[in-house]
Write a protein that holds these residues in place. Structure first.
Motif, PDB file in Angstrom:
ATOM      1  N   GLY A  22       0.835  -1.125  -0.038  1.00 13.40           N
ATOM      2  CA  GLY A  22      -0.021   0.015   0.105  1.00 13.40           C
ATOM      3  C   GLY A  22       0.761   1.306   0.269  1.00 13.40           C
ATOM      4  O   GLY A  22       0.480   2.093  -0.692  1.00 13.40           O
ATOM      5  N   GLN A  23       2.089   1.005   0.660  1.00 16.28           N
ATOM      6  CA  GLN A  23       2.993   2.335   0.844  1.00 16.28           C
ATOM      7  C   GLN A  23       4.251   2.013   0.252  1.00 16.28           C
ATOM      8  O   GLN A  23       4.765   0.926   0.655  1.00 16.28           O
ATOM      9  CB  GLN A  23       2.914   2.786   2.065  1.00 16.28           C
ATOM     10  CG  GLN A  23       3.913   4.050   2.558  1.00 16.28           C
ATOM     11  CD  GLN A  23       3.743   4.585   3.828  1.00 16.28           C
ATOM     12  OE1 GLN A  23       3.828   3.696   4.826  1.00 16.28           O
ATOM     13  NE2 GLN A  23       3.972   5.761   4.005  1.00 16.28           N
ATOM     14  N   CYS A  24       4.978   2.793  -0.443  1.00 14.19           N
ATOM     15  CA  CYS A  24       6.478   2.766  -0.745  1.00 14.19           C
ATOM     16  C   CYS A  24       7.134   3.054   0.223  1.00 14.19           C
ATOM     17  O   CYS A  24       6.925   4.143   0.957  1.00 14.19           O
ATOM     18  CB  CYS A  24       6.717   3.642  -1.975  1.00 14.19           C
ATOM     19  SG  CYS A  24       8.294   3.522  -2.589  1.00 14.19           S
ATOM     20  N   LYS A  25       8.102   2.195   0.457  1.00 18.22           N
ATOM     21  CA  LYS A  25       9.103   2.255   1.885  1.00 18.22           C
ATOM     22  C   LYS A  25       9.890   3.267   1.545  1.00 18.22           C
ATOM     23  O   LYS A  25      10.696   3.773   2.445  1.00 18.22           O
ATOM     24  CB  LYS A  25       9.456   0.834   2.284  1.00 18.22           C
ATOM     25  CG  LYS A  25       8.646  -0.131   2.785  1.00 18.22           C
ATOM     26  CD  LYS A  25       9.248  -1.358   3.165  1.00 18.22           C
ATOM     27  CE  LYS A  25       8.186  -2.463   3.811  1.00 18.22           C
ATOM     28  NZ  LYS A  25       8.992  -3.614   3.757  1.00 18.22           N
ATOM     29  N   ASN A  26      10.255   3.679   0.438  1.00 17.73           N
ATOM     30  CA  ASN A  26      11.239   4.387  -0.124  1.00 17.73           C
ATOM     31  C   ASN A  26      11.017   6.004  -0.063  1.00 17.73           C
ATOM     32  O   ASN A  26      11.569   6.536   0.499  1.00 17.73           O
ATOM     33  CB  ASN A  26      11.897   4.314  -1.351  1.00 17.73           C
ATOM     34  CG  ASN A  26      13.072   4.969  -1.884  1.00 17.73           C
ATOM     35  OD1 ASN A  26      13.869   5.108  -1.011  1.00 17.73           O
ATOM     36  ND2 ASN A  26      13.275   5.426  -2.993  1.00 17.73           N
ATOM     37  N   CYS A  27       9.839   6.421  -0.426  1.00 13.04           N
ATOM     38  CA  CYS A  27       9.280   7.885  -0.670  1.00 13.04           C
ATOM     39  C   CYS A  27       8.089   7.926   0.181  1.00 13.04           C
ATOM     40  O   CYS A  27       7.823   9.200   0.522  1.00 13.04           O
ATOM     41  CB  CYS A  27       9.067   8.367  -1.997  1.00 13.04           C
ATOM     42  SG  CYS A  27       7.556   7.245  -2.889  1.00 13.04           S
ATOM     43  N   GLY A  28       7.583   7.142   0.620  1.00  7.96           N
ATOM     44  CA  GLY A  28       6.390   7.212   1.775  1.00  7.96           C
ATOM     45  C   GLY A  28       5.149   7.430   1.085  1.00  7.96           C
ATOM     46  O   GLY A  28       4.368   7.733   1.767  1.00  7.96           O
ATOM     47  N   GLU A  29       4.864   7.650  -0.240  1.00  7.98           N
ATOM     48  CA  GLU A  29       3.791   7.708  -0.938  1.00  7.98           C
ATOM     49  C   GLU A  29       2.787   6.482  -0.816  1.00  7.98           C
ATOM     50  O   GLU A  29       3.308   5.387  -0.855  1.00  7.98           O
ATOM     51  CB  GLU A  29       3.950   8.212  -2.551  1.00  7.98           C
ATOM     52  CG  GLU A  29       4.761   9.516  -2.532  1.00  7.98           C
ATOM     53  CD  GLU A  29       3.848  10.583  -2.162  1.00  7.98           C
ATOM     54  OE1 GLU A  29       2.702  10.427  -2.338  1.00  7.98           O
ATOM     55  OE2 GLU A  29       4.487  11.691  -1.614  1.00  7.98           O
ATOM     56  N   TRP A  30       1.543   6.989  -0.694  1.00  4.84           N
ATOM     57  CA  TRP A  30       0.733   5.737  -0.892  1.00  4.84           C
ATOM     58  C   TRP A  30      -0.194   5.401  -2.137  1.00  4.84           C
ATOM     59  O   TRP A  30      -0.321   6.492  -3.042  1.00  4.84           O
ATOM     60  CB  TRP A  30      -0.493   6.037   0.062  1.00  4.84           C
ATOM     61  CG  TRP A  30      -0.178   6.174   1.660  1.00  4.84           C
ATOM     62  CD1 TRP A  30       0.442   7.258   2.152  1.00  4.84           C
ATOM     63  CD2 TRP A  30      -0.296   4.729   2.658  1.00  4.84           C
ATOM     64  NE1 TRP A  30       0.683   6.834   3.538  1.00  4.84           N
ATOM     65  CE2 TRP A  30       0.257   5.500   3.822  1.00  4.84           C
ATOM     66  CE3 TRP A  30      -0.690   3.716   2.319  1.00  4.84           C
ATOM     67  CZ2 TRP A  30       0.234   4.519   4.798  1.00  4.84           C
ATOM     68  CZ3 TRP A  30      -0.642   2.774   3.438  1.00  4.84           C
ATOM     69  CH2 TRP A  30      -0.025   3.459   4.633  1.00  4.84           C
ATOM     70  N   ASN A  31      -0.412   4.275  -2.402  1.00  6.28           N
ATOM     71  CA  ASN A  31      -0.979   3.702  -3.610  1.00  6.28           C
ATOM     72  C   ASN A  31      -0.294   3.952  -4.992  1.00  6.28           C
ATOM     73  O   ASN A  31      -0.957   4.478  -5.838  1.00  6.28           O
ATOM     74  CB  ASN A  31      -2.514   4.119  -3.858  1.00  6.28           C
ATOM     75  CG  ASN A  31      -3.154   3.779  -2.575  1.00  6.28           C
ATOM     76  OD1 ASN A  31      -3.120   2.592  -2.087  1.00  6.28           O
ATOM     77  ND2 ASN A  31      -4.216   4.851  -1.864  1.00  6.28           N
ATOM     78  N   THR A  32       1.008   3.943  -4.818  1.00  5.14           N
ATOM     79  CA  THR A  32       1.815   4.524  -6.122  1.00  5.14           C
ATOM     80  C   THR A  32       2.428   3.312  -6.819  1.00  5.14           C
ATOM     81  O   THR A  32       2.946   3.318  -7.776  1.00  5.14           O
ATOM     82  CB  THR A  32       2.989   5.365  -5.672  1.00  5.14           C
ATOM     83  OG1 THR A  32       3.755   4.704  -4.795  1.00  5.14           O
ATOM     84  CG2 THR A  32       2.392   6.730  -5.406  1.00  5.14           C
ATOM     85  N   LEU A  33       2.025   1.780  -6.161  1.00  6.93           N
ATOM     86  CA  LEU A  33       2.887   0.744  -6.865  1.00  6.93           C
ATOM     87  C   LEU A  33       1.921  -0.072  -7.893  1.00  6.93           C
ATOM     88  O   LEU A  33       0.747  -0.049  -7.564  1.00  6.93           O
ATOM     89  CB  LEU A  33       3.016  -0.373  -5.838  1.00  6.93           C
ATOM     90  CG  LEU A  33       4.305  -0.193  -4.996  1.00  6.93           C
ATOM     91  CD1 LEU A  33       4.674   1.043  -4.402  1.00  6.93           C
ATOM     92  CD2 LEU A  33       4.489  -1.319  -4.272  1.00  6.93           C
ATOM     93  N   VAL A  34       2.462   0.095  -8.912  1.00  6.20           N
ATOM     94  CA  VAL A  34       1.765  -0.574 -10.167  1.00  6.20           C
ATOM     95  C   VAL A  34       2.600  -1.548 -10.849  1.00  6.20           C
ATOM     96  O   VAL A  34       3.666  -1.435 -11.155  1.00  6.20           O
ATOM     97  CB  VAL A  34       1.596   0.687 -11.170  1.00  6.20           C
ATOM     98  CG1 VAL A  34       1.046  -0.084 -12.557  1.00  6.20           C
ATOM     99  CG2 VAL A  34       1.054   1.927 -10.910  1.00  6.20           C
ATOM    100  N   GLU A  35       1.733  -2.707 -11.088  1.00  5.26           N
ATOM    101  CA  GLU A  35       2.365  -3.837 -11.642  1.00  5.26           C
ATOM    102  C   GLU A  35       2.863  -3.914 -13.142  1.00  5.26           C
ATOM    103  O   GLU A  35       1.939  -3.271 -13.981  1.00  5.26           O
ATOM    104  CB  GLU A  35       1.326  -5.156 -11.476  1.00  5.26           C
ATOM    105  CG  GLU A  35       2.042  -6.492 -12.119  1.00  5.26           C
ATOM    106  CD  GLU A  35       0.978  -7.486 -11.684  1.00  5.26           C
ATOM    107  OE1 GLU A  35       1.367  -8.842 -12.063  1.00  5.26           O
ATOM    108  OE2 GLU A  35      -0.153  -7.315 -11.548  1.00  5.26           O
TER     109      GLU A  35
END
Length: 450
Positions: A22-35
């Protein structure tokens, strides 16, 4: 056969994950991961050691050769690039939509006496031609247009045309057949950039890439894109103003402190040779709150007009607003004025503006900002023949600035009669045609100014 596998990429920073989060551990943004589907080009392993002509060499024995450069018709662009375009270099230019990125590169393509390959994935050939007719009467017969988004087709046509210069507008519209994802995704941008950089280095052909930016002002795509290219330029400015600033955030072949200044007119972008004469308002009467600061962008001295308005806070809570100047630094200067010099500004609204839409972080603006605030607070106009250059410390002292001699010479050239600087500046023992007023403290500065 190539093996296919999926991975999840953060669309904000480009970090890769094996599963969705749900959250990118590197930049802290939410819902930015796309397959995205990532394709491996080959399944066989490469040998651990390959035959190479390179060998270990002592740094003393390395021969240095100055990189050959291509001079462009734009002196401002040459200044920012460090003297011209280096053969085989890849330059990424980013900026707000409509700021003038495509206009700048199209003017460059039309005025250069080179074979230019202009690739556009956003406009048709007729749209580009209409813009070219509006920009200039000069038409480059060696400028070739190609409206395509397929990376393989673009590289095929480029190798067949053998141009001297390539412009791609923009990198976010390109798509490689090796990656099964839509254009603009992290994997597409990374793959397309790799192939373009490889083409530029192998053929010694300079390439310009236009990059979109996010709402935060960062170039869209993975941060590794900025690491891969040789030069990163940022084209910024307020679209409500005429001036545009071209800055180098990264430059492997020159300084990153230089800027280029352009003015947006109906015929495109016009170079500003002497920005000081344009940025200073020709006042018919002296008004309080106006002062002139001598700033330095790279090696270019420049005079800016600082405007301040100090008034009683009507709604109880005082407002602090600044345009073109750091708001936190403005609050610091107001605190220094109140604590060290005794000026009661805590219950007053303070508005600050650098005219012309220019943004700068030069600490030498501090003295001019304080002069404008004091002038507006006491409603006493500052002489239009005075200018200022000095940094202010937390204890109220006027600190020395870099390259003071260049600033004094610029102010003298533009006809100013007096410049206020720190008494700690080491100046050469020569006579200047302008009076130098050396100050040490804010209290001392206030007494000499009024």
């Amino acid at each position: 056969m190539a093996k296919l596998r999926t991975a999840y990429f953060c669309q904000n920073c480009g970090t890769q994950y094996s599963q969705w989060m749900g959250q990118c551990k590197n930049c802290g943004e939410w819902n930015t991961l796309v397959e995205e589907v990532v394709e491996k080009t080959s399944s066989h392993k490469t040998p651990p050691f390959s035959k190479s002509k390179q060998h270990v060499i002592n740094i003393v024995e390395v021969e240095t050769n100055e990189e050959p450069r291509i001079k462009t018709p734009s002196e401002e662009l040459n200044r920012v690039l460090g003297g011209g375009i280096v053969l085989g270099s890849v330059t990424l230019i980013g900026g707000e939509p409509g700021i003038g990125k495509s206009t700048l590169l199209l003017q460059l393509a039309l005025k250069m006496k080179k074979k230019v390959f202009y690739v556009s994935g956003e406009e048709s050939a007729s749209q580009i031609k209409m813009r070219a007719d509006r920009l200039t009467d000069i038409q480059n017969p060696n400028c070739f247009l190609y409206t395509e988004t397929s990376l393989e087709k673009i590289l095929h046509e480029a190798k067949k045309l053998e141009p001297d210069f390539v412009i791609i507008d923009s990198i976010q519209t390109l798509q490689s057949q090796l990656i099964e994802s839509s254009p603009g995704t992290v994997s597409q941008i990374r793959e397309c950039s790799n192939e373009i950089i490889k083409y530029a280095k192998e053929n010694s052909i300079p390439v310009f890439l236009v990059g979109h930016i996010t709402k935060d002002g960062q170039i869209a795509g993975p941060k590794v894109l900025e690491h891969m290219v040789d030069v990163v330029l940022n084209f910024d400015g307020d679209r409500n103003h005429l001036f545009r600033l071209l800055r180098a955030n990264k430059n492997r072949f020159g300084s990153t402190s230089e800027i280029g200044i352009y003015e947006m007119v109906s015929q495109g972008l016009k170079e500003i040779k002497n920005p000081s004469e344009i940025l200073i308002t020709k006042k018919f009467e002296e008004l309080s709150g106006n002062s002139v600061a001598v700033t330095l962008e790279g090696n270019r001295p420049m005079l800016l007009e600082i405007q301040a308005l100090v008034s009683t806070a009507v709604y109880g809570t005082p407002q602090r607003s600044s345009t073109g100047f750091d708001a936190k630094r403005l609050n610091m200067l107001l605190a220094v004025l109140e604590k060290r010099a005794g000026f009661q500004l805590g219950a007053k609204d303070v508005f600050l503006n650098i005219t012309g839409g220019i943004k700068t972080d030069d600490p030498a603006l501090d003295l001019a900002v304080v002069a404008s605030i004091l002038s507006s607070n006491e409603d006493i106009a500052i002489s239009e023949h005075y200018c200022f250059a000095g940094e202010i410390g937390l204890s109220g002292e006027i600190r020395p600035i870099a390259q003071a001699e260049q600033r004094i010479t610029e102010a003298e050239k533009l006809g100013y009669e007096k410049i206020f600087i720190s008494n700690l500046n080491k100046l050469p023992k020569k006579k200047f045609g302008i009076k130098i007023e050396e100050v040490s403290k804010i209290e001392d500065f206030h007494e000499r100014l009024f």
